[in-house]
Design a protein around this motif. Structure first.
Motif, short mmCIF file in Angstrom:
data_model
loop_
_atom_site.label_atom_id
_atom_site.label_comp_id
_atom_site.label_asym_id
_atom_site.label_seq_id
_atom_site.Cartn_x
_atom_site.Cartn_y
_atom_site.Cartn_z
N MET A 113 -3.91 8.61 -4.81
CA MET A 113 -4.57 8.80 -3.53
C MET A 113 -3.51 8.88 -2.44
O MET A 113 -2.58 8.10 -2.42
N GLN A 114 -3.67 9.82 -1.57
CA GLN A 114 -2.77 9.95 -0.44
C GLN A 114 -3.11 8.90 0.60
O GLN A 114 -4.28 8.56 0.80
N ALA A 115 -2.11 8.39 1.28
CA ALA A 115 -2.30 7.28 2.22
C ALA A 115 -3.33 7.60 3.31
O ALA A 115 -4.10 6.73 3.71
N ARG A 116 -3.37 8.82 3.77
CA ARG A 116 -4.31 9.17 4.85
C ARG A 116 -5.76 9.11 4.40
O ARG A 116 -6.67 8.99 5.22
N GLU A 117 -6.00 9.23 3.10
CA GLU A 117 -7.38 9.18 2.60
C GLU A 117 -8.02 7.82 2.83
O GLU A 117 -9.25 7.72 2.96
N PHE A 118 -7.23 6.75 2.87
CA PHE A 118 -7.79 5.42 3.10
C PHE A 118 -8.55 5.37 4.43
O PHE A 118 -9.64 4.81 4.50
N ALA A 119 -7.98 5.95 5.47
CA ALA A 119 -8.63 5.94 6.78
C ALA A 119 -9.97 6.68 6.74
O ALA A 119 -10.95 6.25 7.37
N TYR A 120 -10.05 7.76 5.98
CA TYR A 120 -11.32 8.49 5.85
C TYR A 120 -12.36 7.66 5.11
O TYR A 120 -13.53 7.64 5.48
N LEU A 121 -11.94 6.98 4.05
CA LEU A 121 -12.88 6.14 3.31
C LEU A 121 -13.46 5.06 4.21
O LEU A 121 -14.66 4.78 4.17
N VAL A 122 -12.61 4.47 5.06
CA VAL A 122 -13.07 3.44 5.98
C VAL A 122 -13.94 4.06 7.08
O VAL A 122 -15.00 3.53 7.42
N LYS A 123 -13.52 5.20 7.59
CA LYS A 123 -14.30 5.86 8.64
C LYS A 123 -15.72 6.16 8.19
O LYS A 123 -16.67 6.06 8.96
N LYS A 136 1.03 -5.53 -17.47
CA LYS A 136 0.58 -4.24 -16.94
C LYS A 136 1.72 -3.55 -16.21
O LYS A 136 2.64 -4.19 -15.72
N PHE A 137 1.64 -2.23 -16.16
CA PHE A 137 2.58 -1.45 -15.37
C PHE A 137 2.16 -1.58 -13.91
O PHE A 137 0.97 -1.51 -13.60
N ALA A 138 3.12 -1.79 -13.02
CA ALA A 138 2.76 -1.94 -11.61
C ALA A 138 3.88 -1.41 -10.73
O ALA A 138 5.03 -1.79 -10.87
N ASP A 139 3.52 -0.49 -9.87
CA ASP A 139 4.39 -0.07 -8.78
C ASP A 139 3.84 -0.76 -7.55
O ASP A 139 2.63 -0.85 -7.36
N ILE A 140 4.71 -1.30 -6.72
CA ILE A 140 4.28 -2.12 -5.60
C ILE A 140 4.80 -1.55 -4.30
O ILE A 140 5.95 -1.11 -4.22
N ILE A 141 3.94 -1.58 -3.27
CA ILE A 141 4.38 -1.21 -1.93
C ILE A 141 4.13 -2.41 -1.01
O ILE A 141 3.33 -3.29 -1.32
N ALA A 142 4.83 -2.42 0.11
CA ALA A 142 4.58 -3.42 1.15
C ALA A 142 4.58 -2.72 2.50
O ALA A 142 5.28 -1.72 2.69
N VAL A 143 3.76 -3.24 3.38
CA VAL A 143 3.68 -2.73 4.75
C VAL A 143 3.91 -3.90 5.70
O VAL A 143 3.83 -5.05 5.30
N ALA A 144 4.21 -3.60 6.94
CA ALA A 144 4.54 -4.65 7.91
C ALA A 144 3.31 -5.38 8.43
O ALA A 144 3.37 -6.55 8.78
N GLY A 145 2.17 -4.70 8.48
CA GLY A 145 0.96 -5.30 9.02
C GLY A 145 -0.07 -5.58 7.94
O GLY A 145 0.21 -5.49 6.76
N ASP A 146 -1.26 -5.91 8.37
CA ASP A 146 -2.35 -6.26 7.47
C ASP A 146 -3.30 -5.06 7.32
O ASP A 146 -4.05 -4.74 8.24
N PRO A 147 -3.30 -4.40 6.15
CA PRO A 147 -4.17 -3.24 5.98
C PRO A 147 -5.65 -3.59 5.97
O PRO A 147 -6.49 -2.71 6.14
N ASN A 149 -6.95 -5.35 8.28
CA ASN A 149 -7.29 -5.25 9.71
C ASN A 149 -7.08 -3.85 10.24
O ASN A 149 -7.75 -3.44 11.18
N ASP A 150 -6.11 -3.12 9.67
CA ASP A 150 -5.80 -1.75 10.10
C ASP A 150 -5.38 -0.96 8.86
O ASP A 150 -4.22 -1.02 8.44
N ILE A 151 -6.32 -0.22 8.29
CA ILE A 151 -6.06 0.49 7.04
C ILE A 151 -4.94 1.51 7.17
O ILE A 151 -4.27 1.84 6.19
N THR A 152 -4.67 1.96 8.38
CA THR A 152 -3.59 2.95 8.56
C THR A 152 -2.21 2.35 8.32
O THR A 152 -1.23 3.08 8.24
N GLU A 153 -2.12 1.03 8.18
CA GLU A 153 -0.84 0.42 7.80
C GLU A 153 -0.33 1.02 6.49
O GLU A 153 0.87 1.11 6.28
N LEU A 154 -1.24 1.43 5.62
CA LEU A 154 -0.84 2.01 4.34
C LEU A 154 -0.15 3.36 4.50
O LEU A 154 0.44 3.87 3.55
N GLU A 155 -0.19 3.93 5.69
CA GLU A 155 0.53 5.16 5.98
C GLU A 155 1.96 4.89 6.42
O GLU A 155 2.74 5.81 6.59
#
Length: 80
Positions: A1-11, A44-55, A57-63
């Motif tokens: 999933m592309q990061a911008r899709e998260f905002a659409y799912l929430v919208k 399990k196989f796991a690739d991990i990301i981290a963001v500075a804020g709380d997704p 509260n603001d799903i666009t943090e994943l972008e």
């Protein structure tokens, strides 16, 4: 999933947690791979990301990914 899709799912009605689950646990279940991927668990196989804020509260943090670990190797780290 592309990061911008998260905002659409929430919208269009999902909570941020539901949107994240759609891209992780739900996606692995749909593919029948839940025993291998989709969550961070021993064996399990796991690739991990981290963001500075709380997704939650603001799903666009994943972008704005600050850290990426793939296959146990740090690929990108702006958290230093």
């Amino acid at each position: 999933m592309q990061a911008r899709e998260f905002a659409y799912l929430v919208k269009y009605g999902m909570t941020p947690a539901q949107a994240i689950q759609t891209a992780t646990t739900a996606a692995s279940e749909m593919m029948g791979w839940q025993d291998r991927v989709g969550s961070i668990e021993k064996g399990k196989f796991a690739d991990i990301i981290a963001v500075a804020g709380d997704p939650l509260n603001d799903i666009t943090e994943l972008e704005r990914v600050k850290f990426v670990m793939k296959g146990g190797q740090v690929i990108h780290n702006d958290l230093k």
